[in-house]
Design an enzyme around this catalytic site. Sequence first.
Site, PDB file in Angstrom:
ATOM      1  N   ARG A 229       0.844  -1.207   0.000  1.00 62.77           N
ATOM      2  CA  ARG A 229       0.000   0.000   0.000  1.00 62.77           C
ATOM      3  C   ARG A 229       0.879   1.258   0.000  1.00 62.77           C
ATOM      4  NH1 ARG A 229      -1.974   2.129   4.496  1.00 62.77           N
ATOM      5  NH2 ARG A 229      -2.202   0.138   5.555  1.00 62.77           N
TER       6      ARG A 229
ATOM      7  N   TYR B  74     -14.507  17.761 -16.125  1.00 64.01           N
ATOM      8  CA  TYR B  74     -14.933  16.357 -16.081  1.00 64.01           C
ATOM      9  C   TYR B  74     -16.032  16.148 -15.020  1.00 64.01           C
ATOM     10  CZ  TYR B  74     -14.710  11.324 -15.523  1.00 64.01           C
ATOM     11  OH  TYR B  74     -15.038   9.996 -15.428  1.00 64.01           O
TER      12      TYR B  74
ATOM     13  N   ASP C 142      -5.643  18.691 -15.938  1.00 69.23           N
ATOM     14  CA  ASP C 142      -6.097  17.348 -16.305  1.00 69.23           C
ATOM     15  C   ASP C 142      -5.717  17.146 -17.772  1.00 69.23           C
ATOM     16  OD1 ASP C 142      -7.538  15.114 -17.168  1.00 69.23           O
ATOM     17  OD2 ASP C 142      -9.196  15.493 -15.778  1.00 69.23           O
TER      18      ASP C 142
ATOM     19  N   LYS D 187      -7.611   5.888 -19.784  1.00 61.37           N
ATOM     20  CA  LYS D 187      -7.975   6.248 -21.152  1.00 61.37           C
ATOM     21  C   LYS D 187      -6.829   5.926 -22.119  1.00 61.37           C
ATOM     22  CE  LYS D 187     -11.579   7.594 -18.891  1.00 61.37           C
ATOM     23  NZ  LYS D 187     -11.823   8.959 -18.445  1.00 61.37           N
TER      24      LYS D 187
HETATM   25  C1  LIG Z   1     -12.129   9.531 -17.211  1.00 59.04           C
HETATM   26  C2  LIG Z   1     -11.642  10.861 -16.807  1.00 59.04           C
HETATM   27  C3  LIG Z   1     -11.295  11.144 -15.479  1.00 59.04           C
HETATM   28  C4  LIG Z   1     -11.476  10.128 -14.363  1.00 59.04           C
HETATM   29  O1  LIG Z   1     -10.679   9.017 -14.543  1.00 59.04           O
HETATM   30  P1  LIG Z   1     -11.094   7.545 -13.980  1.00 59.04           P
HETATM   31  O2  LIG Z   1      -9.874   6.757 -14.305  1.00 59.04           O
HETATM   32  O3  LIG Z   1     -12.316   7.122 -14.716  1.00 59.04           O
HETATM   33  O4  LIG Z   1     -11.333   7.693 -12.525  1.00 59.04           O
HETATM   34  C5  LIG Z   1     -10.822  12.400 -15.185  1.00 59.04           C
HETATM   35  N1  LIG Z   1     -10.698  13.354 -16.133  1.00 59.04           N
HETATM   36  C6  LIG Z   1     -11.015  13.115 -17.423  1.00 59.04           C
HETATM   37  C7  LIG Z   1     -10.871  14.196 -18.413  1.00 59.04           C
HETATM   38  C8  LIG Z   1     -11.507  11.868 -17.800  1.00 59.04           C
HETATM   39  O5  LIG Z   1     -11.843  11.653 -19.075  1.00 59.04           O
END
Ligand SMILES: *Cc1c(COP(=O)(O)O)cnc(C)c1O
Length: 414
Positions: free
Chosen positions: A66, A119, A203, A228
């Site tokens: 962890r 988001y 982000d 993603k």
């Molecule tokens: C999917 C996404 C997130 C969150 O990510 P997870 O891995 O689904 O928790 C944050 N910001 C953007 C722009 C995203 O597309």
Amino acid sequence: MPLHRNTLTVAAGYDAAEHHGAIKPPLYATSTFAYQSAQHAKDVHDRYFRTAPAKDKADPAYIYARLDHPNMAMLQARLAQLDGAEDAAVFNCGMATINAVTQAFLRPNDSVLHTKPIYGGTDGLLYSHLTQFGITPFAITDALDADAIRSAAQAACAHGRLGLVMVETPANPTSGIADIALISGIAAEIGARQRHKPLVMVDNTFLGPFQQNPLAHGADLCMTSLTKYAGGHSDLLAGGVSGAAGPIHTLKQLRTLLGSHLDAHTSWMVLRSLETMHLRTERAGQNARAIAEFLRTHPAVASVNYVGFVEPGSRANTVFSRQCRGAGSTFTFKIHAGEAAAFRMLDRLRVLHMAVSLGGTETLICHPATTTHFNVPAARRLDVGIDENSLRISVGIEHVGDLIDDLRQALDAI
Ligand SMILES: *Cc1c(COP(=O)(O)O)cnc(C)c1O
């Protein structure tokens, strides 16, 4: 001579000599690590808790998975190099990463400045959860305009200490661009005035390290949902954040308390996926441009919100050219005929898959108003340009002719 990202992504963060010569990283499926002696145990804890652990190659000193483990350390080292950062911390998903950033750097009654739209998960965190701690979000209406940014910042500072600036660029689903350098400069001015520098987190999920490097433009933290494009195969969830050693150390220590580390197997999968990320994002980007151009000419399509179509000569275009090396491959388009027609079209698709998420090898399409934004009140949904005619597509790496043929037959039937 510094190596190119395309080289770093294959090897950075892993040295075969440290792992019996295995050319590829072994998977360390273990929850805990044996100490060499009682004194060693004490030294290892001292290093972990009291100092930013400068990794000692001869004795990486793992304690418990962890806290840290070899596969996570490899991924963090590689991600940091790709983002051009001193260090990185990875988490079990993108939202766990964003949660850790807010918990680490916000205090009760702080204010938060953010670009709009942001988001859905981040939006929920800011507007439905953090408000109970007196934390108040303030939206920037035009993230390319210094006056608009300053006036939102002023409102935020009038409420309380500005603790964090959250930027998403390009924005989903509007494809709006935010000027990272401009926002970072204004955050620094505020820092001098309130004697606390608000960290700027970008982000970077939509473009990723091969097409955009926010830290090079003055951001403090570069956050990525590794679920993603980095994971890239729609078969895992992970998140990461890169930046200077200090804040990343803070985030790693907090992660130990939150229990949101990334497990060994998923760390290993993401490390492997990063090796082909530049190839996948390049091909997906080419396919996306061809599809956007096809959609623009189809009579059933009203508009195409693709970042690559940013207006020549506009301020957005200037910032786009400075900040981005690609337009990504996720975008929104609108048809003319409403929800029923959109559903008919979606149900006729044979090659494209209907699902939320993005950044996989396969092309995904969804109707945001009834899926990703189902729970967003209509007024706020319309405010970010999502109506019953909107469709979002995440273009994959298939043969683009097959994708266009499939879209054409479905659109022709509207
Ligand atoms: C999917 C996404 C997130 C969150 O990510 P997870 O891995 O689904 O928790 C944050 N910001 C953007 C722009 C995203 O597309």
